[in-house]
Write a protein that holds these residues in place. Sequence first.
Motif, PDB file in Angstrom:
ATOM      1  N   GLY A 166     -24.373  48.714 -41.645  1.00  0.00           N
ATOM      2  CA  GLY A 166     -23.305  49.351 -40.858  1.00  0.00           C
ATOM      3  C   GLY A 166     -22.008  48.593 -41.079  1.00  0.00           C
ATOM      4  N   SER A 203      -5.452  54.251 -28.912  1.00  0.00           N
ATOM      5  CA  SER A 203      -6.097  54.043 -27.612  1.00  0.00           C
ATOM      6  C   SER A 203      -5.764  55.167 -26.637  1.00  0.00           C
ATOM      7  N   GLY A 243     -16.213  57.562 -33.137  1.00  0.00           N
ATOM      8  CA  GLY A 243     -16.099  57.307 -31.702  1.00  0.00           C
ATOM      9  C   GLY A 243     -16.862  56.066 -31.283  1.00  0.00           C
ATOM     10  N   GLU A 244     -17.104  55.986 -29.967  1.00  0.00           N
ATOM     11  CA  GLU A 244     -17.779  54.812 -29.410  1.00  0.00           C
ATOM     12  C   GLU A 244     -19.156  54.649 -30.057  1.00  0.00           C
ATOM     13  N   GLY A 245     -19.471  53.417 -30.467  1.00  0.00           N
ATOM     14  CA  GLY A 245     -20.629  53.235 -31.331  1.00  0.00           C
ATOM     15  C   GLY A 245     -21.972  52.986 -30.671  1.00  0.00           C
ATOM     16  N   VAL A 282      -9.041  42.353 -25.364  1.00  0.00           N
ATOM     17  CA  VAL A 282      -8.558  43.547 -26.075  1.00  0.00           C
ATOM     18  C   VAL A 282      -8.427  44.746 -25.135  1.00  0.00           C
ATOM     19  N   TRP A 336      -6.782  47.915 -41.855  1.00  0.00           N
ATOM     20  CA  TRP A 336      -6.523  46.713 -42.658  1.00  0.00           C
ATOM     21  C   TRP A 336      -7.641  46.429 -43.670  1.00  0.00           C
ATOM     22  N   GLU A 343      -2.890  41.694 -23.103  1.00  0.00           N
ATOM     23  CA  GLU A 343      -1.842  42.709 -23.295  1.00  0.00           C
ATOM     24  C   GLU A 343      -1.593  43.332 -21.938  1.00  0.00           C
ATOM     25  N   ASN A 401     -12.591  41.249 -41.794  1.00  0.00           N
ATOM     26  CA  ASN A 401     -11.491  41.019 -40.866  1.00  0.00           C
ATOM     27  C   ASN A 401     -10.175  40.799 -41.614  1.00  0.00           C
ATOM     28  N   LEU A 440     -23.834  53.150 -43.468  1.00  0.00           N
ATOM     29  CA  LEU A 440     -23.203  53.837 -42.336  1.00  0.00           C
ATOM     30  C   LEU A 440     -21.835  53.230 -42.055  1.00  0.00           C
ATOM     31  N   TYR A 447     -12.569  37.733 -29.457  1.00  0.00           N
ATOM     32  CA  TYR A 447     -12.047  38.848 -28.673  1.00  0.00           C
ATOM     33  C   TYR A 447     -13.008  39.155 -27.538  1.00  0.00           C
ATOM     34  N   ALA A 463     -17.026  44.811 -32.437  1.00  0.00           N
ATOM     35  CA  ALA A 463     -17.871  46.007 -32.565  1.00  0.00           C
ATOM     36  C   ALA A 463     -19.225  45.672 -33.185  1.00  0.00           C
ATOM     37  N   GLY A 520     -18.355  53.169 -39.311  1.00  0.00           N
ATOM     38  CA  GLY A 520     -17.837  53.494 -37.976  1.00  0.00           C
ATOM     39  C   GLY A 520     -16.503  52.783 -37.819  1.00  0.00           C
ATOM     40  N   GLY A 521     -15.832  52.971 -36.676  1.00  0.00           N
ATOM     41  CA  GLY A 521     -14.553  52.285 -36.447  1.00  0.00           C
ATOM     42  C   GLY A 521     -13.393  53.259 -36.369  1.00  0.00           C
TER      43      GLY A 521
HETATM   44  C1  B12 Z   1      -8.188  42.818 -32.638  1.00  0.00           C
HETATM   45  C2  B12 Z   1      -7.228  43.825 -33.218  1.00  0.00           C
HETATM   46  C3  B12 Z   1      -6.519  43.463 -34.353  1.00  0.00           C
HETATM   47  C4  B12 Z   1      -6.640  42.123 -35.056  1.00  0.00           C
HETATM   48  C5  B12 Z   1      -7.632  42.171 -36.235  1.00  0.00           C
HETATM   49  C6  B12 Z   1      -9.036  41.818 -35.862  1.00  0.00           C
HETATM   50  C7  B12 Z   1      -9.951  41.677 -37.043  1.00  0.00           C
HETATM   51  N1  B12 Z   1     -11.211  41.828 -36.801  1.00  0.00           N
HETATM   52  O1  B12 Z   1      -9.550  41.398 -38.136  1.00  0.00           O
HETATM   53  C8  B12 Z   1      -5.193  41.945 -35.583  1.00  0.00           C
HETATM   54  C9  B12 Z   1      -4.386  41.287 -34.480  1.00  0.00           C
HETATM   55  C10 B12 Z   1      -5.009  41.168 -36.864  1.00  0.00           C
HETATM   56  C11 B12 Z   1      -4.751  43.403 -35.689  1.00  0.00           C
HETATM   57  C12 B12 Z   1      -3.722  43.809 -36.478  1.00  0.00           C
HETATM   58  C13 B12 Z   1      -3.341  45.131 -36.610  1.00  0.00           C
HETATM   59  N2  B12 Z   1      -3.829  46.177 -35.929  1.00  0.00           N
HETATM   60 CO1  B12 Z   1      -5.193  46.005 -34.594  1.00  0.00          CO
HETATM   61  N3  B12 Z   1      -6.280  46.001 -33.128  1.00  0.00           N
HETATM   62  C14 B12 Z   1      -7.068  45.104 -32.639  1.00  0.00           C
HETATM   63  C15 B12 Z   1      -7.621  45.612 -31.284  1.00  0.00           C
HETATM   64  C16 B12 Z   1      -6.695  45.053 -30.216  1.00  0.00           C
HETATM   65  C17 B12 Z   1      -9.031  45.268 -30.903  1.00  0.00           C
HETATM   66  C18 B12 Z   1     -10.151  45.784 -31.804  1.00  0.00           C
HETATM   67  C19 B12 Z   1     -11.454  45.673 -31.023  1.00  0.00           C
HETATM   68  O2  B12 Z   1     -12.168  44.721 -31.184  1.00  0.00           O
HETATM   69  N4  B12 Z   1     -11.698  46.616 -30.120  1.00  0.00           N
HETATM   70  C20 B12 Z   1     -12.913  46.657 -29.328  1.00  0.00           C
HETATM   71  C21 B12 Z   1     -14.022  47.314 -30.158  1.00  0.00           C
HETATM   72  C22 B12 Z   1     -15.328  47.329 -29.425  1.00  0.00           C
HETATM   73  O3  B12 Z   1     -13.614  48.648 -30.388  1.00  0.00           O
HETATM   74  P1  B12 Z   1     -13.604  49.248 -31.853  1.00  0.00           P
HETATM   75  O4  B12 Z   1     -13.197  48.222 -32.814  1.00  0.00           O
HETATM   76  O5  B12 Z   1     -12.868  50.516 -31.867  1.00  0.00           O
HETATM   77  O6  B12 Z   1     -15.161  49.562 -32.102  1.00  0.00           O
HETATM   78  C23 B12 Z   1     -15.852  50.616 -31.465  1.00  0.00           C
HETATM   79  C24 B12 Z   1     -15.884  51.920 -32.288  1.00  0.00           C
HETATM   80  O7  B12 Z   1     -14.756  52.068 -33.118  1.00  0.00           O
HETATM   81  C25 B12 Z   1     -17.169  51.858 -33.034  1.00  0.00           C
HETATM   82  N5  B12 Z   1     -17.305  51.083 -34.258  1.00  0.00           N
HETATM   83  C26 B12 Z   1     -16.558  50.117 -34.797  1.00  0.00           C
HETATM   84  N6  B12 Z   1     -17.111  49.643 -35.912  1.00  0.00           N
HETATM   85  C27 B12 Z   1     -18.251  50.303 -36.111  1.00  0.00           C
HETATM   86  C28 B12 Z   1     -19.201  50.210 -37.123  1.00  0.00           C
HETATM   87  C29 B12 Z   1     -20.317  51.035 -37.079  1.00  0.00           C
HETATM   88  C30 B12 Z   1     -21.320  50.927 -38.132  1.00  0.00           C
HETATM   89  C31 B12 Z   1     -20.466  51.977 -36.017  1.00  0.00           C
HETATM   90  C32 B12 Z   1     -21.619  52.818 -35.953  1.00  0.00           C
HETATM   91  C33 B12 Z   1     -19.511  52.069 -35.011  1.00  0.00           C
HETATM   92  C34 B12 Z   1     -18.412  51.232 -35.057  1.00  0.00           C
HETATM   93  O8  B12 Z   1     -18.001  51.255 -32.079  1.00  0.00           O
HETATM   94  C35 B12 Z   1     -17.299  50.212 -31.410  1.00  0.00           C
HETATM   95  C36 B12 Z   1     -17.837  50.080 -30.033  1.00  0.00           C
HETATM   96  O9  B12 Z   1     -17.805  51.259 -29.330  1.00  0.00           O
HETATM   97  C37 B12 Z   1      -7.445  47.171 -31.448  1.00  0.00           C
HETATM   98  C38 B12 Z   1      -7.103  47.917 -30.151  1.00  0.00           C
HETATM   99  C39 B12 Z   1      -8.311  47.966 -29.248  1.00  0.00           C
HETATM  100  N7  B12 Z   1      -8.144  47.469 -28.075  1.00  0.00           N
HETATM  101  O10 B12 Z   1      -9.391  48.402 -29.660  1.00  0.00           O
HETATM  102  C40 B12 Z   1      -6.280  47.276 -32.441  1.00  0.00           C
HETATM  103  C41 B12 Z   1      -6.371  48.330 -33.532  1.00  0.00           C
HETATM  104  C42 B12 Z   1      -7.728  48.273 -34.147  1.00  0.00           C
HETATM  105  N8  B12 Z   1      -5.335  47.857 -34.464  1.00  0.00           N
HETATM  106  C43 B12 Z   1      -4.622  48.793 -34.961  1.00  0.00           C
HETATM  107  C44 B12 Z   1      -3.456  48.582 -35.736  1.00  0.00           C
HETATM  108  C45 B12 Z   1      -2.604  49.794 -36.032  1.00  0.00           C
HETATM  109  C46 B12 Z   1      -3.122  47.303 -36.196  1.00  0.00           C
HETATM  110  C47 B12 Z   1      -1.882  46.916 -37.027  1.00  0.00           C
HETATM  111  C48 B12 Z   1      -1.514  47.862 -38.129  1.00  0.00           C
HETATM  112  C49 B12 Z   1      -0.733  46.745 -36.020  1.00  0.00           C
HETATM  113  C50 B12 Z   1       0.590  46.460 -36.632  1.00  0.00           C
HETATM  114  N9  B12 Z   1       0.873  45.261 -36.918  1.00  0.00           N
HETATM  115  O11 B12 Z   1       1.357  47.363 -36.784  1.00  0.00           O
HETATM  116  C51 B12 Z   1      -2.260  45.530 -37.575  1.00  0.00           C
HETATM  117  C52 B12 Z   1      -2.811  45.598 -39.017  1.00  0.00           C
HETATM  118  C53 B12 Z   1      -3.231  44.277 -39.570  1.00  0.00           C
HETATM  119  C54 B12 Z   1      -3.112  44.178 -41.064  1.00  0.00           C
HETATM  120  N10 B12 Z   1      -3.317  43.008 -41.568  1.00  0.00           N
HETATM  121  O12 B12 Z   1      -2.812  45.118 -41.761  1.00  0.00           O
HETATM  122  C55 B12 Z   1      -5.158  50.166 -34.573  1.00  0.00           C
HETATM  123  C56 B12 Z   1      -6.139  50.609 -35.654  1.00  0.00           C
HETATM  124  C57 B12 Z   1      -5.961  51.909 -36.258  1.00  0.00           C
HETATM  125  C58 B12 Z   1      -6.918  52.064 -37.426  1.00  0.00           C
HETATM  126  N11 B12 Z   1      -6.947  53.273 -37.913  1.00  0.00           N
HETATM  127  O13 B12 Z   1      -7.623  51.196 -37.863  1.00  0.00           O
HETATM  128  C59 B12 Z   1      -5.873  49.792 -33.213  1.00  0.00           C
HETATM  129  C60 B12 Z   1      -7.005  50.724 -32.822  1.00  0.00           C
HETATM  130  C61 B12 Z   1      -4.754  49.765 -32.154  1.00  0.00           C
HETATM  131  C62 B12 Z   1      -4.339  51.123 -31.659  1.00  0.00           C
HETATM  132  N12 B12 Z   1      -4.552  51.353 -30.404  1.00  0.00           N
HETATM  133  O14 B12 Z   1      -3.804  51.947 -32.313  1.00  0.00           O
HETATM  134  N13 B12 Z   1      -5.502  44.188 -34.901  1.00  0.00           N
END
Ligand code: B12
Length: 585
Positions: free
Chosen positions: A60, A194, A114-116, A226, A66, A257, A9, A88, A178, A18, A90-91
Amino acid sequence: MKVALISLNAKYIHTNLAIRYLAGAVQKQGHDAWVFDFSIHDLPFAMAKAISSVQPDLIGLSLYLWNRSETLRLIRILKRVLPDSYVLLGGPEVLADPESIMVDTPEIDGILSGEGERSFTELIHAIHHRTGLSIVPNLVWRDNQTIQRNASWPPLPCMDDIPFPYKHEIWDPNRIYYYESSRGCPFSCTFCMSSLEKSIRYLSWERVQLDLAVLLKAKVRIVKFVDRTFNCDPERALQIWRYLVEHYTTQTVFHFEIAADLLDEKIICFLATVPSGYFQFEIGVQSTNPTTLDAVERKTDLHKIFQNVRILKAAGNIHLHLDLIVGLPYEDLSSFQKSFNQVYSVGAHMVQIGFLKVLPGTQIHAEAAEGDYSFMPDPPYQVLSNRWLSFLDVCQLTDFTHVFDIYGNSGRFEYSLKLLHAETGDAFTLFTQLAEFWHICGLTVHGTGLQTHFDMLARFAQDRSGQVFEEFIEALRFDYCLTGKPTYQPDWYIEREPVSGKMKQRWMEKLLPIILPHLVGESAAFVRRNTEFIYFSYNWIKGQPERSLYLFDYSRKNLNGQAIWTIVDPLYVQEESAPDAEREV
Ligand code: B12
Ligand code: SF4
């Protein structure tokens, strides 16, 4: 099978949703799963040691911008200590180009894009039953020397199939948790990941209630939804907000948001009844330039946003945070100045200025050449220049943002800034001049403390405004006293009428039950530590010069973290002040 799910993180306080979802899905299949929520600051050796202790068959890892380099570094170690484990990834950070990640890091066995949840369980099934990897949806994998990409599946149709992420949580009240009640966003902003998922899916209302009941019971400090645009279905948003208010707990703050232009009168009226400090709203404005908003395909009603934010701000119970982005198309310095001034004038608690990240996979990335975009080639892909902003402009705005965070966003300089703002007439110019002043003094705001911030503002004001300086110092002194008990008084802090300790004690005995009933019953030392009587030559309630005695209560804070204060009616203190003051002299 034994599965380890890992996230690095951004900071220790964050948690990752995730890996919890994936762990839940694996456990549902009857396998063992461990969740490792590390931070990017953890030592790779310590992380590898913890992971290897469970001897996982599959590891995984979640890749985000970040944690990209830290995660890839960890993988190279893991493959050496656990050579037989399937590694593996993802993300969101794998989405754009999984093949080249596989080529660059041979220690990775597969990437699921994509979605995991669903594809991950398919993969576990395929590995466990040795059915071959070619049927696993969304998988990019190694087939001897080649890299294969399988067909993709659409997202899960029913969100309720996703397990509750915190079933086995050992809660840590200091961390941020979250929560996701919907997936996808109906909008298509070209800079946002998104926007890639057009359809929007919701958890059922029954499921949301069950989940929220657990989160409320956990009494953690903060829960952040989120959901990409939490109120894109206004009635559903209201239903969730109502539930949270009906089950109000003082321990937890909920963050959302939202799109402020989607709030109607009924919802705004309801929001005025939310207990103070219980909700936080993050509202994306990004720019107020219509050409810019058009170019990034953001369809917002700015007038409605500002109108609603003003109403919410006046109600004073919800922390409001507006976002702006530097580096969008057609937003040059003067256009950003306009955007900033408009957003600043709305009076939200915070204006967060972010610098555009040109994220691989987004439309703005694909069209970067059209806007002459230059950006960091590695995460965080931050804009360096474009057709509308030079690198020097970006640097200037970076200093501006740092100074604005200290003076504007901290909320600690409310009264002194108001005077400087009125004198300058333009908030952008004020903070630009302030940033230049810090630069001329050879200082950067990084690594400096609150005391220096106050001292520098006093010096800045002294340099520019001779006559109104006295009035300004009173305002700065007031801000200083709101921040904390002024036990240390800097050079510029001039208290013309100090109050003796005896007098304070006498007044307090009289006023405690009337003005501070919540402190009745507390020890005298506690009351002394948490209160202060101070004279000022200005009455900030009436907004005019007038000698006034202020009582500060440091045991309670407003949404900006400032002490609660009141002006003491002279009738309460009149007859006693003269003789006592004389005795002290
Ligand atoms: C929480 C969050 C943060 C938190 C960090 C949380 C942490 N864990 O450390 C904070 C607030 C710090 C943050 C900051 C930033 N964030 Co942010 N953040 C989010 C947010 C809102 C939620 C993430 C989440 O939990 N989503 C829900 C889960 C379920 O979705 P997911 O993570 O995508 O996971 C799914 C799949 O990707 C996949 N998956 C994920 N991991 C894995 C692993 C495996 C093994 C597998 C199989 C699948 C898999 O399966 C999951 C379920 O389907 C997302 C937007 C969003 N709503 O998703 C942006 C997002 C992740 N952030 C983003 C960005 C750009 C930033 C910032 C750069 C914004 C900025 N300031 O300009 C900063 C960077 C921070 C830094 N220090 O450099 C982008 C990421 C782009 C990228 N390529 O990573 C997102 C997607 C926003 C966007 N819509 O563009 N962020
Ligand atoms: S910036 Fe917000 S509104 Fe736009 S696509 Fe992303 S999540 Fe949706």
